[in-house]
Design an enzyme around this catalytic site. Sequence first.
Site, PDB file in Angstrom:
ATOM      1  N   LYS A  21       1.013  -1.244   0.085  1.00 35.90           N
ATOM      2  CA  LYS A  21      -0.274  -0.129   0.334  1.00 35.90           C
ATOM      3  C   LYS A  21       1.123   1.290  -0.098  1.00 35.90           C
ATOM      4  O   LYS A  21       0.788   2.374  -0.586  1.00 35.90           O
ATOM      5  CB  LYS A  21      -1.009   0.098   1.287  1.00 35.90           C
ATOM      6  CG  LYS A  21      -1.938   1.040   1.003  1.00 35.90           C
ATOM      7  CD  LYS A  21      -3.432   0.630   1.813  1.00 35.90           C
ATOM      8  CE  LYS A  21      -2.986   0.441   3.237  1.00 35.90           C
ATOM      9  NZ  LYS A  21      -3.325   1.757   4.045  1.00 35.90           N
ATOM     10  N   SER A  22       1.858   1.252   0.716  1.00 35.47           N
ATOM     11  CA  SER A  22       2.520   2.468   0.892  1.00 35.47           C
ATOM     12  C   SER A  22       3.149   3.173  -0.744  1.00 35.47           C
ATOM     13  O   SER A  22       3.239   4.160  -1.039  1.00 35.47           O
ATOM     14  CB  SER A  22       3.732   2.256   1.876  1.00 35.47           C
ATOM     15  OG  SER A  22       3.188   1.744   3.228  1.00 35.47           O
ATOM     16  N   GLY A  99      -4.538   8.089   5.829  1.00 39.44           N
ATOM     17  CA  GLY A  99      -3.810   9.156   6.201  1.00 39.44           C
ATOM     18  C   GLY A  99      -2.641   9.326   5.674  1.00 39.44           C
ATOM     19  O   GLY A  99      -1.353  10.284   5.664  1.00 39.44           O
ATOM     20  N   ARG A 127      -7.885  12.606  13.401  1.00 37.68           N
ATOM     21  CA  ARG A 127      -6.986  12.101  13.318  1.00 37.68           C
ATOM     22  C   ARG A 127      -6.019  13.064  13.221  1.00 37.68           C
ATOM     23  O   ARG A 127      -5.833  13.764  12.166  1.00 37.68           O
ATOM     24  CB  ARG A 127      -6.430  10.789  11.844  1.00 37.68           C
ATOM     25  CG  ARG A 127      -7.077   9.522  12.044  1.00 37.68           C
ATOM     26  CD  ARG A 127      -7.292   8.203  10.644  1.00 37.68           C
ATOM     27  NE  ARG A 127      -5.086   8.498  11.025  1.00 37.68           N
ATOM     28  CZ  ARG A 127      -4.997   7.377   9.824  1.00 37.68           C
ATOM     29  NH1 ARG A 127      -5.258   6.700   8.950  1.00 37.68           N
ATOM     30  NH2 ARG A 127      -3.729   7.066  10.012  1.00 37.68           N
ATOM     31  N   ASP A 330       1.748  -1.257  12.055  1.00 38.69           N
ATOM     32  CA  ASP A 330       0.469  -1.979  11.126  1.00 38.69           C
ATOM     33  C   ASP A 330       0.390  -3.171  11.579  1.00 38.69           C
ATOM     34  O   ASP A 330      -0.600  -3.760  11.300  1.00 38.69           O
ATOM     35  CB  ASP A 330       0.853  -1.070   9.784  1.00 38.69           C
ATOM     36  CG  ASP A 330       0.323  -0.327   8.989  1.00 38.69           C
ATOM     37  OD1 ASP A 330       0.140   0.210  10.560  1.00 38.69           O
ATOM     38  OD2 ASP A 330       1.010   0.465   8.407  1.00 38.69           O
ATOM     39  N   LYS A 357      -4.910   5.641  14.767  1.00 36.19           N
ATOM     40  CA  LYS A 357      -4.845   4.688  12.987  1.00 36.19           C
ATOM     41  C   LYS A 357      -5.748   4.865  13.112  1.00 36.19           C
ATOM     42  O   LYS A 357      -6.995   5.815  13.400  1.00 36.19           O
ATOM     43  CB  LYS A 357      -4.549   3.389  13.365  1.00 36.19           C
ATOM     44  CG  LYS A 357      -2.934   3.326  14.414  1.00 36.19           C
ATOM     45  CD  LYS A 357      -1.950   3.758  12.300  1.00 36.19           C
ATOM     46  CE  LYS A 357      -0.556   3.706  12.620  1.00 36.19           C
ATOM     47  NZ  LYS A 357       0.311   4.369  11.532  1.00 36.19           N
TER      48      LYS A 357
END
Length: 443
Positions: A21-22, A99, A127, A330, A357
């Site tokens: 994902k990153s 985020g 957040r 995570d 988170k």
Amino acid sequence: MISIEKSSKPLKGHVYVPGDKSISHRSVMFGALADGTTEITGFLEGADCLSTIDCFRKLGIQIEHTQRPVHGVPTITVHGRGLHGLSAPDTGLFTGNSGTTTRLLAGILAAQPFDTVLTGDNSIEQRPMNRIIKPLTQMGADISSLKGNDCAPLIIKGGKRLRGITYHSPVASAQVKSCILLAGLYSDSDTVVYEPALSRNHTEIMLRAYGADIHNEVDVKGSAAAILHPGSPLRGIKVNVPGDISSAAYFIAAALLVPGSDIVIHNVGINKTRSGILCVLKQMGADIELENVDESIEPRADLHVRYSQLHGGVNGRFELSGKLIPTMIDELPIFAVVAASANCTTIIKDAAELKVKESNRIDAICNNLKLMGVDIEPTDDGMIINGGRPFVAADIETEGDHRIAMSFAIAALAANGQTRIIDDKCVGISYPAFFNDLKRLLQ
């Protein structure tokens, strides 16, 4: 809602997990800021990454999906327009539940000649954003919280000249670091971000591949710096996204929990700033082998995992703290599930970041594991897990958090009775095919 029974069969076979994902987020962002075309294979088509694509399309970037998918995953082509090629959106930018999109995009937008409003769903609007507002303001940006609560929506005024800064981040956060570095691409001098420990370094690795002058330095005590020298143009590249170790972690845990299991998870990213869970589980006795290791831009390997009985140290305890925490932040929800099955006491410390988170994950982990019969207590920055008790089925409240949903779906495989995951749809944020892939390994 989905119901899951205790598994009567071991997990067997092979699986490919979705792209990291990153890296998927960053490949679109950096491709948009580069001159020329970026071609992305293995892209994660989860809701978060699709939010990134949507935002950059609204900023004038042409992004295409191929019609001939590779292993069922299309190739994404980003037609970059250079650092100064973004155009003003017609509406505010909506980042959904992401985020990463919100914080990294804020760094980019701070340097643009136009005004923008950046917001997301209810979770994003709760957040903390002051952690990026503060350094961006120091760089000369005009960024503020619309509601005055240091949360989104964020109002970003354009036309500001940014200056390079040296920033000491109080937390090891890849999102904070990356936001500052992306603003630093537009600054008039060097940008340096110090962290108490090296957070995931995909931004540094990938920006360097795109042509930026950037590097990391880590001292003997583990403190880290990311140093960016602005002025180098970015150029489009080909990105092959490895499988996301955060997604792989659920199947690793399942194989460790269910007797007789023997699986291979292919092409998983093993970047050292992300793969702390492999190190920790091996210390606890997990049978995990790395096969077909590829040390390319982002290292990857096939993970061969077999059922294992986990344990603590010689004193019957296992402590997870300090610099290991950022390397598996995570994965802490699924690690807590695995630790609860181990015949030892596990202490998780220095993980207060879990509170901010998609949910307060310390509370979500502890509350749900208690429902499943686990002896667990929350602390200010983590939890204490007295493992070894059998799991019992329960109704799991996910609070809309994809990682809580998937973690407790795995816990259900070891729980007596029928466990119900109340909100299972949230897994689409990062792993839309999760339940199908899990079912296939259990056949």
